[in-house]
Enzyme design. Structure first.
Site, PDB file in Angstrom:
ATOM      1  N   GLU A 285      63.534  89.580  79.853  1.00 27.88           N
ATOM      2  CA  GLU A 285      62.978  88.302  80.320  1.00 27.88           C
ATOM      3  C   GLU A 285      61.313  88.299  79.854  1.00 27.88           C
ATOM      4  OE1 GLU A 285      64.828  85.987  82.750  1.00 27.88           O
ATOM      5  OE2 GLU A 285      63.282  85.084  81.501  1.00 27.88           O
ATOM      6  N   ASP A 289      60.656  84.936  77.265  1.00 25.82           N
ATOM      7  CA  ASP A 289      59.743  83.946  77.720  1.00 25.82           C
ATOM      8  C   ASP A 289      58.183  83.805  76.863  1.00 25.82           C
ATOM      9  OD1 ASP A 289      61.226  83.742  79.890  1.00 25.82           O
ATOM     10  OD2 ASP A 289      60.023  84.492  81.424  1.00 25.82           O
ATOM     11  N   SER A 481      66.715  80.836  81.642  1.00 26.27           N
ATOM     12  CA  SER A 481      65.593  81.600  81.245  1.00 26.27           C
ATOM     13  C   SER A 481      65.122  81.147  79.857  1.00 26.27           C
ATOM     14  CB  SER A 481      65.898  83.054  81.309  1.00 26.27           C
ATOM     15  OG  SER A 481      65.617  83.495  82.446  1.00 26.27           O
TER      16      SER A 481
END
Ligand SMILES: *[C@@H]1O[C@H](CO)[C@@H](O)[C@H](O)[C@H]1NC(C)=O
Ligand SMILES: *[C@@H]1O[C@H](CO)[C@@H](O)[C@H](O)[C@H]1NC(C)=O
Length: 563
Positions: A285, A289, A481
Site C-alpha cells: 500500500e 501510494d 487505493s
C-alpha cells in the site's frame, strides 16, 4: 470577582467532604457487542485508561458556511482560505463549556490536558475503577475475533445531565473500529508483468498494465511542474506500511526516465511512526501510494506521514493524524489516504468529530482525498450483507471520495465502493446530481440504501492492473487505493500551476467539482459495483455511486480553474 472566589471556596469545601453527586444520564450506548468482537471479561480495575473528552465547539455551523464560501467558485470569497487562528475561533469551545467540564473533572481530582490546537479535546489518564464510577460505565476487555487484537471499551457510559450540550463525547468508549489488518483497499500483488514495459506503445498496453505514462496519456497529465516548495502533497501511512526508497528508485528508473531517479519524498511521523528501509519491510500500500504520487505529480514535493502503532485514539491513528495536520501553520495542500472503515464501525460521535476535523483542514485550503473502498456496495472489502454498507470517511461531506475505473475505454471497476451514508445528510452541492441519478435508477435496490444520505464517490481514476515495484519486484495491484493517489496527483499539479500564476490552491474540491468542474471530467457510464447479493449500482450518464462524476481531463480542468 468576589462572588467567583466565594463560589470556588464553596466547591472546595464540598469536595473535601463527599464527592458532589450529579445526576448522570446515559450519553452513548450500544445494545450489543458488534459481531466482529467478543467480550473477554471485566478490565482490571487498576489498568490505566488514556481517555479523551471532545468538547462541543462554539460554532461548527459557522465554519461550515465559511468552508462553503471559500470553496464555491461562484462565491466572492472563493479561494480566500482561512488561517489556523480563524478556524480555531469557530472550533474552540466557549469559556463556559471549558469551565463547566474542567470544574467537574477537578471535583473528581482529574487534571486534564488540552489535546488539540483549538482546545476542543481534553485528555487525561485514570484507572478503570475510577472511569467506571465517573461515567457509570463497565469498561471491559474485548477481542477482535479474526485478528485477536484486544481493546478496553464499554457498551455504555453516562455523563452529568448538566454537561449535555457542553461535553460532546468521551473517547474511546463505545467505538469498535475493526483494526486494519493488511493493505486496506488493495488487492494483493500478482506476479511481475512480462515484457519491456518502457517500450510498449501507449495507450493500447494500458488495457492490461497501467503505468504513469498510461495515466499521462489517458488524462493529459503534464510530465513536469514548477516544483513549488509550498505545494506539498501529503500521503498518509498506517499499520506499519512503509514506503521503500529503493523500490521508488526502481519504479522511477523504469517508468520515469525523464525524472531524476533519486527524486524522493520527505518523512513525517507521529504515534511512534517510522519508515524503515529493509527490502522485506516495503509495504504494497505505502509503495503504491508513494510511487503514484512521486511518479505522477512530477517534481511536486511529497511528504509521507507515517502513523505508528502507538496510537491510542481508538481509530488506528485517524484522529491523531488529522489533529497533527490541523495544528500545522502550513499543512499540505493535498492529502491522499487509501485507508478507511465501514461506516457502521464508528459511533456517530466519532464519525462526526473526524468529519469536522476534515472540514477544518479543508477551510485552510487542503484538498482531502480518500479511496472509496474495495467492496462494491458491501463496504470497504467484499463481505456478506443484506443492506448496503457505506464506507467512512467517504460518507463525510467535507472531503473528496475517489472510486475506481478500468480499461482504456474506461468503465467502472466492479470493486469500486459507492453508495449513501447513513450518518451524513446529502450536502447541497451534490443534491441536483444525485437526484438525477436516483430518478434514473428508479426502484432498483430500493430499501437497501439511504436515499437522503451523502452520496459517494465524487470522482474516479484508474484502479486495476496498476504496476508498482515492491521488494525489488514489479507487479500489478488493484483497488481504489490506486485511484486516490492518482487523482490527488492531478490536483497537486493543478495547484502547482495555480500557485505559479499567483492564485489560490483549490482546497476543498467538491463544490467546484459538482459545478464548473463537472464538465472537465470524463463521465463513466458503464459498469457497476455488485455486492450484498445484488448487481450494485449501475454507472450512468452524469454522477453515479460507482465512479462519481468521472475521471480527470487535465486540459479541461485547467480551463475550469481559470488557467
Ligand atoms: C526496452 O525499451 C527501451 C526503450 O524503448 C529500449 O531502449 C531497450 O532496448 C528495450 N529493451 C529490450 C530488452 O527490449
Ligand atoms: C438516513 O440518513 C440520514 C442522514 O441523511 C440519517 O439521519 C438517518 O438516520 C438515516 N437512516 C437510517 C435508517 O440509517
Amino acid at each position: 470577582m468576589f462572588s467567583k472566589a466565594f463560589l470556588a471556596i464553596c466547591f472546595a469545601a464540598v469536595a473535601l467532604g463527599k464527592p458532589v453527586a450529579r445526576n448522570l444520564q446515559v450519553h452513548e450506548a450500544r445494545t450489543q457487542v458488534p459481531p466482529a468482537f467478543s467480550l473477554v471479561g471485566a478490565a482490571s480495575p487498576d489498568t490505566v485508561l488514556n481517555l479523551r473528552i471532545a468538547l462541543v465547539s462554539s460554532d461548527m455551523a459557522g465554519l461550515e458556511k465559511a468552508l462553503m464560501d471559500v470553496s464555491t467558485p461562484s462565491s466572492t470569497l472563493y479561494g480566500q482560505h482561512l488561517s489556523k487562528e480563524e478556524v480555531e475561533q469557530f472550533v474552540a469551545p466557549t469559556q463556559d463549556t471549558v469551565e463547566a467540564v474542567t470544574a467537574w473533572l477537578k471535583e473528581n481530582d482529574i487534571e486534564a490536558t488540552q489535546a488539540s490546537p483549538a482546545g476542543d479535546w481534553l485528555s487525561f489518564s485514570i484507572p478503570v475503577s475510577k472511569a467506571n464510577e465517573l461515567f457509570d460505565a463497565d469498561f471491559s476487555v474485548f477481542t477482535h475475533t479474526s485478528t485477536g487484537s484486544q481493546a478496553i471499551r464499554t457498551l455504555s457510559y453516562s455523563i452529568p445531565t448538566d454537561l449535555k450540550g457542553k461535553l460532546d463525547f468521551v473517547h474511546p468508549t463505545t467505538v469498535f473500529a475493526q483494526p486494519f489488518s493488511g493493505p486496506r483497499f488493495s488487492i494483493p500483488i500478482v506476479p511481475p508483468s512480462a515484457g519491456n514495459l518502457t517500450s510498449r506503445a501507449v495507450p493500447s498496453s494500458c488495457n492490461s498494465v497501467v503505468t504513469p505514462a498510461c495515466l499521462q496519456a489517458m488524462y493529459g497529465i503534464p510530465t513536469t511542474s514548477n516544483a513549488i516548495s509550498s505545494n506539498v502533497l501529503g500521503v498518509s501511512g498506517f499499520i506499519e506500511q512503509f514506503a521503500n526508497q529503493a523500490d521508488l528508485k526502481s519504479f522511477l528508473t523504469r517508468f520515469r526516465t525523464d525524472l531524476s531517479s533519486s527524486t524522493t519524498f520527505t518523512l513525517q511521523t507521529l504515534d511512534g511512526g517510522s519508515n524503515p528501509q529493509g527490502s522485506s519491510q516495503a509495504g504494497v500500500e505505502a509503495n503504491l501510494d508513494i510511487q503514484y504520487t512521486v511518479g505522477v505529480a512530477s517534481k511536486v514535493p511529497v511528504t509521507f506521514v507515517s502513523v505508528g502503532e502507538n496510537n491510542q485514539d481508538g481509530v488506528d491513528g485517524f484522529l491523531d493524524i488529522i489533529n497533527l495536520l490541523i495544528g500545522e501553520t502550513t499543512p499540505p495542500t493535498v492529502l491522499t489516504t487509501s485507508y478507511g472503515f465501514n461506516e457502521p464501525d464508528l459511533p456517530t460521535s466519532v464519525a462526526n468529530n473526524l468529519c469536522n476535523a476534515y472540514m477544518q483542514l479543508g477551510a485552510r485550503g487542503t484538498s482531502i482525498l480518500f479511496a472509496s473502498g474495495d467492496g462494491g456496495v458491501s463496504g470497504s472489502q467484499s463481505q456478506s450483507c443484506s443492506t448496503f454498507i457505506p464506507t467512512f470517511p467517504s460518507g463525510c461531506p467535507f472531503l473528496t471520495s475517489v472510486g475506481a475505473t478500468t480499461g482504456i475505454t474506461e468503465t467502472a471497476a466492479d470493486f469500486s465502493s459507492g453508495g449513501f451514508s447513513n450518518i451524513f445528510a446529502r450536502p447541497s452541492y451534490q443534491s441536483a446530481a444525485v437526484s438525477s441519478y436516483l430518478s434514473a435508477l428508479g426502484s432498483t435496490n430500493s430499501g437497501k440504501f439511504n436515499t437522503s444520505g451523502r452520496a459517494f464517490p465524487d470522482v474516479a481514476a484508474q484502479g486495476e492492473n496498476v504496476e508498482i515495484a515492491v521488494s525489488g519486484q514489479f507487479g500489478l495491484v488493484a483497488g481504489t487505493s490506486c485511484s486516490s493517489p492518482i487523482f490527488a496527483s492531478v490536483i497537486a499539479l493543478l495547484n502547482d500551476q495555480l500557485k505559479e500564476a499567483g492564485k489560490s490552491p483549490l482546497g476543498f474540491l467538491n463544490p467546484f467539482l459538482y459545478s464548473t468542474g463537472a464538465s472537465a471530467l470524463n463521465d463513466i457510464t458503464t459498469g457497476s459495483n455488485p455486492g450484498c447479493n445484488t448487481n450494485g449500482f449501475p454507472a450512468k450518464a452524469g454522477w453515479d455511486p460507482v465512479t462519481g462524476l468521472g475521471t480527470p481531463n487535465f486540459a479541461a480542468l485547467q480551463a475550469a480553474v481559470g488557467l
